[in-house]
Design an enzyme around this catalytic site. Structure first.
Site, PDB file in Angstrom:
ATOM      1  CE1 TYR A  68      51.684 -34.843  30.101  1.00  0.00           C
ATOM      2  CE2 TYR A  68      50.984 -33.193  28.524  1.00  0.00           C
ATOM      3  CZ  TYR A  68      51.663 -33.530  29.666  1.00  0.00           C
ATOM      4  OH  TYR A  68      52.321 -32.563  30.384  1.00  0.00           O
TER       5      TYR A  68
ATOM      6  CD  GLU B  54      46.382  -7.674  27.618  1.00  0.00           C
ATOM      7  OE1 GLU B  54      47.339  -8.003  28.350  1.00  0.00           O
ATOM      8  OE2 GLU B  54      46.122  -6.489  27.336  1.00  0.00           O
TER       9      GLU B  54
END
Length: 399
Positions: A303, A378
């Site tokens: 990358y 969450e």
């Protein structure tokens, strides 16, 4: 309606979708798929986009999905990206939504990223009649393995219409939920894999003078390679040369005629990257030759470095401060030597990649990524959705 009220309204919409998003995220978490194998994940994304009435394209980059929201009014095009692959790790958590697939787990939060993009898509699609421009939704495969971003770009996702800005995020277990981490300029390193092969001459251990010892040669090469960072790289720059695997020889009393070493090189600056790799090759070849053998270096380019566009980071900063408060926005001082293939999107269009806090010590969300106990709070889902929507609207505007 004031801008502050508008921001509250978007966050309220995201909060109202919380149960829907939790169900989606936990479903992804229970059925993780590795890079280029995200077939079930793709099917679920397609089903949800169909329910929203958002058109999409799937015949690109293996399992990728590209959704498209066309605003009523002409304008720019903004892309939002979420990676969706899992890791080959056993899920060690004791939770109802634990992975049902042995040896596979969403241990890096890509299930949350995908859910956040779906939530942002839902809000943006509902307000498409007010949008001045378009939104592309990049559901990307294989971030952890093959570099799905580059494959998507080669397939043309940044064109027709051309993407004018692109935003991505990554959950961060180092930061508490409710905080955003921003980095101007360089944020992540580039990476290269290297395989070094040394060739010598085998002989009996009793007669070392008759052979060329590649074990001894490897020792000299390893020591010499460690001088690259300390003596060939400016101390103000960053570079890491790691050899993580070595193999050679057949018996304890036989001089080895071949040694293989495998490692990685990580850098932040493109010029430093090439300089380090050049020095590695010279050291391997010249040390091997000086000891009577030969060497070769095989480089597999990884990358590229992730470099944020400062004006886009400023945009995210303004949105995050308005949404969460200035005290909740943290400026990251030092780049990470980890890699992230969102970097390829940033080479094609201005954009920003940022961190979304997901740590909650009271709930036990305290473990780092790539760990069998990793989990996300969450409550970060609604924050990620609201901020991504605001990032789009700051570029496009509304009627």
């Amino acid at each position: 309606m004031s801008k502050r009220d508008e921001k509250d309204e978007i966050l309220e919409q995201a909060v109202a979708m919380k149960r829907w998003m939790v169900e989606i995220r936990r479903d992804f978490h229970q059925y993780p798929e590795l890079g280029r194998e995200e077939f079930r994940t793709q099917e679920k994304i397609i089903r949800l986009l169909d329910e929203m009435g958002i058109p999409y394209q799937t015949n690109i980059a293996h399992t990728a999905v590209v959704g498209f929201i066309k605003g009523k009014h002409e304008g720019k095009t903004v892309a939002l990206r979420a990676d969706m692959d899992a890791l080959p790790i056993d899920d060690a958590k004791d939770v109802p939504y634990r992975s049902k697939v042995p040896g596979k787990m969403h241990a890096c939060g890509h299930d949350a990223h995908t859910t956040i993009l779906l939530g942002a898509a839902k809000i943006l699609n509902d307000m498409r009649a007010q949008l001045k421009g378009n939104v592309k939704l990049f559901f990307q495969p294989a971030e952890e393995t093959f570099g799905g971003a580059e494959s998507m770009i080669e397939a043309g996702v940044m064109e027709n219409p051309k993407v004018d800005a692109v935003f991505g995020l990554h959950v961060s277990p180092e930061m508490p939920t409710g905080e955003i981490g921003l980095k101007f300029g360089q944020m992540n390193a580039s990476s290269d894999s290297i395989k070094i092969t040394l060739h010598g001459k085998s002989t009996h251990g009793a007669y070392p003078h008759s052979g060329v010892d590649t074990i001894m040669m490897a020792g000299q090469v390893i020591n010499a390679l460690q001088t690259i960072v300390s003596r060939n790289v400016d101390p103000r720059d960053s570079a890491v040369v790691t050899l993580g695997k070595i193999n050679g020889g057949t018996q304890g009393n036989i001089i080895a005629d071949k040694v293989e070493m495998v490692g990685t090189v990580r850098t932040l600056d493109p010029n430093v990257r090439e300089r380090v790799l050049e020095r590695i090759e010279k050291i391997v070849l010249q040390v091997a030759e000086a000891m009577g053998g030969s060497g070769e270096v095989l480089r597999k380019k990884g990358y590229t470095a992730l470099i944020n566009h400062d004006e886009m980071v400023e945009s995210v900063k303004a949105n995050a401060e308005a949404l969460l408060g200035p005290d909740k926005v943290k400026i990251i001082k030092s780049p990470s030597l980890g890699v992230e293939d969102f970097a390829y999107f940033l080479q094609e269009a201005p954009g920003a990649f940022y961190r979304l806090g997901c740590r909650n010590e009271e709930k036990g969300m305290i473990h780092d990524g790539h760990n069998g106990l990793f989990d996300v709070d969450e409550d970060c889902l609604e924050i990620g959705v609201a901020l991504q929507v605001k990032n789009v609207l700051r570029v496009l505007g509304k009627e």
